[in-house]
Design a protein around this motif. Structure first.
Motif, mmCIF file in Angstrom:
data_model
loop_
_atom_site.group_PDB
_atom_site.id
_atom_site.type_symbol
_atom_site.label_atom_id
_atom_site.label_comp_id
_atom_site.label_asym_id
_atom_site.label_seq_id
_atom_site.Cartn_x
_atom_site.Cartn_y
_atom_site.Cartn_z
ATOM 1 N N PRO A 35 7.175 37.751 16.963
ATOM 2 C CA PRO A 35 7.364 36.517 16.195
ATOM 3 C C PRO A 35 6.047 35.748 16.022
ATOM 4 C CG PRO A 35 9.043 36.708 17.890
ATOM 5 C CD PRO A 35 8.057 37.808 18.150
ATOM 6 N N VAL A 36 5.185 35.840 17.026
ATOM 7 C CA VAL A 36 3.801 35.357 16.897
ATOM 8 C C VAL A 36 2.919 36.467 17.447
ATOM 9 C CG1 VAL A 36 2.099 33.622 17.554
ATOM 10 C CG2 VAL A 36 4.498 32.949 17.279
ATOM 11 N N GLN A 37 1.978 36.965 16.647
ATOM 12 C CA GLN A 37 1.054 37.985 17.162
ATOM 13 C C GLN A 37 0.079 37.317 18.113
ATOM 14 O OE1 GLN A 37 -0.767 39.935 13.769
ATOM 15 N NE2 GLN A 37 0.830 41.500 13.710
ATOM 16 N N GLY A 38 0.312 37.490 19.413
ATOM 17 C CA GLY A 38 -0.505 36.795 20.412
ATOM 18 C C GLY A 38 -1.897 37.374 20.556
ATOM 19 N N GLU A 39 -1.970 38.681 20.832
ATOM 20 C CA GLU A 39 -3.273 39.307 21.097
ATOM 21 C C GLU A 39 -4.150 39.296 19.847
ATOM 22 O OE1 GLU A 39 -4.013 40.090 24.338
ATOM 23 O OE2 GLU A 39 -2.055 39.165 24.578
ATOM 24 N N ALA A 40 -3.527 39.207 18.677
ATOM 25 C CA ALA A 40 -4.300 39.177 17.432
ATOM 26 C C ALA A 40 -4.934 37.802 17.199
ATOM 27 C CB ALA A 40 -3.412 39.549 16.255
ATOM 28 N N GLY A 41 -4.627 36.830 18.075
ATOM 29 C CA GLY A 41 -5.218 35.511 17.909
ATOM 30 C C GLY A 41 -4.228 34.473 17.425
ATOM 31 N N VAL A 42 -2.968 34.606 17.829
ATOM 32 C CA VAL A 42 -1.921 33.647 17.497
ATOM 33 C C VAL A 42 -1.687 33.588 15.975
ATOM 34 C CG1 VAL A 42 -0.992 31.313 17.888
ATOM 35 C CG2 VAL A 42 -2.534 32.321 19.571
ATOM 36 N N ARG A 43 -1.187 34.700 15.441
ATOM 37 C CA ARG A 43 -0.819 34.787 14.017
ATOM 38 C C ARG A 43 0.699 34.678 13.930
ATOM 39 N NH1 ARG A 43 -5.469 33.753 11.537
ATOM 40 N NH2 ARG A 43 -7.145 34.887 12.566
ATOM 41 N N ILE A 44 1.178 33.627 13.270
ATOM 42 C CA ILE A 44 2.614 33.349 13.248
ATOM 43 C C ILE A 44 3.306 34.130 12.134
ATOM 44 C CG2 ILE A 44 4.317 31.509 12.852
ATOM 45 C CD1 ILE A 44 2.235 29.575 14.106
ATOM 46 N N ALA A 45 4.398 34.809 12.470
ATOM 47 C CA ALA A 45 5.260 35.383 11.430
ATOM 48 C C ALA A 45 6.048 34.213 10.829
ATOM 49 C CB ALA A 45 6.202 36.422 12.029
ATOM 50 N N GLU A 46 5.839 33.952 9.537
ATOM 51 C CA GLU A 46 6.460 32.781 8.907
ATOM 52 C C GLU A 46 7.988 32.891 8.933
ATOM 53 O OE1 GLU A 46 4.644 32.924 5.056
ATOM 54 O OE2 GLU A 46 2.666 32.447 5.897
ATOM 55 N N ASN A 47 8.640 31.742 9.016
ATOM 56 C CA ASN A 47 10.111 31.726 9.036
ATOM 57 C C ASN A 47 10.679 32.459 7.827
ATOM 58 O OD1 ASN A 47 10.064 30.257 11.375
ATOM 59 N ND2 ASN A 47 10.406 28.278 10.376
ATOM 60 N N SER A 48 10.108 32.187 6.640
ATOM 61 C CA SER A 48 10.639 32.808 5.421
ATOM 62 C C SER A 48 10.461 34.326 5.484
ATOM 63 C CB SER A 48 9.934 32.246 4.188
ATOM 64 O OG SER A 48 8.540 32.441 4.306
ATOM 65 N N PHE A 49 9.356 34.780 6.062
ATOM 66 C CA PHE A 49 9.112 36.222 6.189
ATOM 67 C C PHE A 49 10.153 36.861 7.117
ATOM 68 C CE2 PHE A 49 6.887 39.709 8.529
ATOM 69 C CZ PHE A 49 6.807 40.613 7.482
ATOM 70 N N LEU A 50 10.426 36.207 8.246
ATOM 71 C CA LEU A 50 11.417 36.757 9.181
ATOM 72 C C LEU A 50 12.810 36.779 8.543
ATOM 73 C CD1 LEU A 50 10.261 35.244 12.604
ATOM 74 C CD2 LEU A 50 10.060 37.611 11.827
ATOM 75 N N GLN A 51 13.118 35.745 7.754
ATOM 76 C CA GLN A 51 14.418 35.711 7.071
ATOM 77 C C GLN A 51 14.515 36.843 6.046
ATOM 78 O OE1 GLN A 51 14.101 31.648 5.844
ATOM 79 N NE2 GLN A 51 14.559 30.885 7.895
ATOM 80 N N GLU A 52 13.413 37.078 5.311
ATOM 81 C CA GLU A 52 13.398 38.187 4.343
ATOM 82 C C GLU A 52 13.524 39.532 5.063
ATOM 83 O OE1 GLU A 52 10.502 36.106 0.952
ATOM 84 O OE2 GLU A 52 9.655 37.327 2.540
ATOM 85 N N LEU A 53 12.862 39.644 6.218
ATOM 86 C CA LEU A 53 12.943 40.886 6.999
ATOM 87 C C LEU A 53 14.370 41.155 7.447
ATOM 88 C CD1 LEU A 53 10.105 41.332 9.645
ATOM 89 C CD2 LEU A 53 10.706 42.837 7.737
ATOM 90 N N GLN A 54 15.039 40.083 7.887
ATOM 91 C CA GLN A 54 16.420 40.251 8.324
ATOM 92 C C GLN A 54 17.288 40.753 7.165
ATOM 93 O OE1 GLN A 54 18.445 38.754 11.426
ATOM 94 N NE2 GLN A 54 19.698 37.349 10.302
ATOM 95 N N GLN A 55 17.091 40.137 5.983
ATOM 96 C CA GLN A 55 17.838 40.532 4.794
ATOM 97 C C GLN A 55 17.559 41.997 4.449
ATOM 98 O OE1 GLN A 55 19.808 37.958 3.692
ATOM 99 N NE2 GLN A 55 20.844 39.728 2.805
ATOM 100 N N LEU A 56 16.277 42.344 4.426
ATOM 101 C CA LEU A 56 15.852 43.690 4.053
ATOM 102 C C LEU A 56 16.405 44.735 5.030
ATOM 103 C CD1 LEU A 56 13.988 45.450 2.207
ATOM 104 C CD2 LEU A 56 12.155 45.046 3.870
ATOM 105 N N THR A 57 16.287 44.462 6.337
ATOM 106 C CA THR A 57 16.749 45.456 7.317
ATOM 107 C C THR A 57 18.270 45.608 7.251
ATOM 108 O OG1 THR A 57 16.664 43.742 9.040
ATOM 109 C CG2 THR A 57 14.793 45.252 8.909
ATOM 110 N N ARG A 58 18.972 44.505 6.992
ATOM 111 C CA ARG A 58 20.440 44.606 6.878
ATOM 112 C C ARG A 58 20.832 45.385 5.636
ATOM 113 N NH1 ARG A 58 22.639 38.989 9.544
ATOM 114 N NH2 ARG A 58 21.994 39.632 11.633
ATOM 115 N N ASN A 59 20.150 45.091 4.513
ATOM 116 C CA ASN A 59 20.460 45.814 3.269
ATOM 117 C C ASN A 59 20.248 47.311 3.429
ATOM 118 O OD1 ASN A 59 21.089 43.460 2.006
ATOM 119 N ND2 ASN A 59 19.153 43.263 0.874
ATOM 120 N N LYS A 60 19.215 47.680 4.162
ATOM 121 C CA LYS A 60 18.857 49.100 4.318
ATOM 122 C C LYS A 60 19.542 49.735 5.529
ATOM 123 C CE LYS A 60 15.707 49.233 0.979
ATOM 124 N NZ LYS A 60 15.752 50.137 -0.171
#
Ligand SMILES: *Cc1c(COP(=O)(O)O)cnc(C)c1O
Length: 385
Positions: free
Chosen positions: A176-201
């Motif tokens: 959800p946040v890439q820690g070792e990469a230097g604190v890169r946040i997975a955006e809320n909208s991106f995670l919501q789209e991912l959930q939609q995409l993984t469910r559809n597929k």
């Protein structure tokens, strides 16, 4: 073995946000065992439970039930969207379990689909499979051949994920946040789209919450910021409050391991799970997580002031996982000089500082950290004209 560059210091003692070395020198610790000691060094409730449980029962074998592991599993399930728990001893081992569970699910439900889409700059551990799942540039050429089946997408780029999906795809896995990469946040909208995409597929969504779980981001789990409900999460680091404990959590639907598929000699032993139970009881207490958000806001404000004063870059993060962009490759110099000045911080990248204090760090300790760091910046950087 000489696997990492260690400073010539031997730590002898820790308490709360402080460590002392063999010469009695005191250090303010904003790394905390690599984001592990959520209640600080040697918290009284953890010391007590280790002592008491060690007199009661240490290891009956994972082939038998024990009370602390049942109780910890119950706390995890009652406070998450997952229903099944497998305990492990390290984050990498929990992720290995997630990968195995997913491949098994693919075998049973998706004609043997086994590919798990992971992400550039992601970090999932140091076993062969979890290194293969990681997108850390340094890992790329090491220990060939890797475990196959981990194509890499780009964080916050849903098209890059969709483009990698084939009939062989069984899951998407990310932090959800890439820690070792230097604190890169997975955006809320991106995670919501991912959930939609993984469910559809009809593929699984796996969140590696080893760094973000157990309250680090101000909610109990990192996924709660976006309101999604993943199929699998992995926990480690803070779950044990300093002792080796990790967990793989999955929904009932995907928990398809059969007898003999998964195990481990020390997994779920009562000594470690009793500590995990004490940690979770502290973290779910009313007010605890609100305080993490408040303190995170305070550190962000104070670091932003430093950034303006010295002409540095962005301060970003969630809860008490925070990064400061230095905009130049002086990270290791700052870390070294801070250590000399009695402050422990981390530079996950040459141009980024990361702050991951105990979740119960005090405001006065944040002020002390900012003061030491300000002095270090003043020594190393001239203020902007
Ligand atoms: C630390 C970490 C791991 C690895 O955990 P270990 O206990 O070191 O094996 C995996 N994933 C993430 C996101 C981590 O931060």
């Amino acid at each position: 073995m000489d696997v990492t560059a260690r400073p010539p210091i031997i730590f002898k003692r820790g308490s709360g946000s402080y460590l002392w070395d063999q010469d009695g020198k005191k250090y303010l610790d904003f790394v905390q065992g690599w984001a592990v000691n959520c209640l600080g060094h040697c918290p009284a409730n953890v010391a007590k439970v280790i002592s008491e449980q060690s007199r009661e029962l240490i290891t009956p074998s994972p082939a038998f039930f024990n009370e602390p592991s049942i109780q910890l599993a119950r706390i995890l399930v009652e406070n998450s969207c997952l229903q099944r728990v497998f305990f492990a001893n390290s984050g990498a081992e929990a992720n290995e379990g997630a990968i195995k569970l997913t491949r098994k699910w693919g075998e049973l439900n998706k004609n043997g689909a086994y590919e798990i889409i992971t992400f550039v700059d992601g970090f999932h551990g140091r076993t062969l499979a979890t290194m293969s799942a990681s997108g850390k540039p340094h890992f790329e050429k090491l220990f060939e051949p890797k475990v196959e089946g981990f194509p890499k997408a780009k964080l916050n780029d849903i098209k890059s994920v969709a483009a990698l999906i084939t009939p062989n795809t069984v899951a998407v896995m990310l932090e959800p946040v890439q820690g070792e990469a230097g604190v890169r946040i997975a955006e809320n909208s991106f995670l919501q789209e991912l959930q939609q995409l993984t469910r559809n597929k009809n593929i699984l969504l796996i969140l590696d919450e080893i760094q973000t779980g157990v309250g680090r981001t101000g909610t109990l789990w990192g996924y709660q910021h976006s309101g999604i409900t993943p199929d699998i999460i992995t926990l480690g680091k803070m779950l044990g409050g300093g002792v080796p404990l990790a967990a793989l959590l999955a929904t009932e639907r995907v928990s398809c391991f059969e007898h003999g598929d998964q195990g481990g000699t020390f997994n779920g032993n009562p000594l470690m799970t009793a500590v995990g139970r004490a940690v979770m009881e502290s973290v779910v207490k009313p007010g605890f997580l609100q305080n993490v958000s408040v303190l995170g806001g305070y550190i962000t404000k104070r670091l932003s002031e430093l950034s303006v004063r010295f002409g540095l870059g962005e301060v970003r993060g969630r809860g008490l996982l925070i990064a400061l962009d230095l905009n130049r490759s002086i990270g290791s110099k700052i870390v070294e000089e801070s250590l000399v000045s009695g402050l422990i911080i981390n530079a996950p990248r040459p141009d980024i500082l990361r702050f991951m204090p105990a979740l119960n760090v005090e405001t006065s300790e944040v002020d002390e950290m900012v003061e030491i760091l300000g002095d270090v910046f003043a020594r190393i950087l001239a203020p902007p004209d």
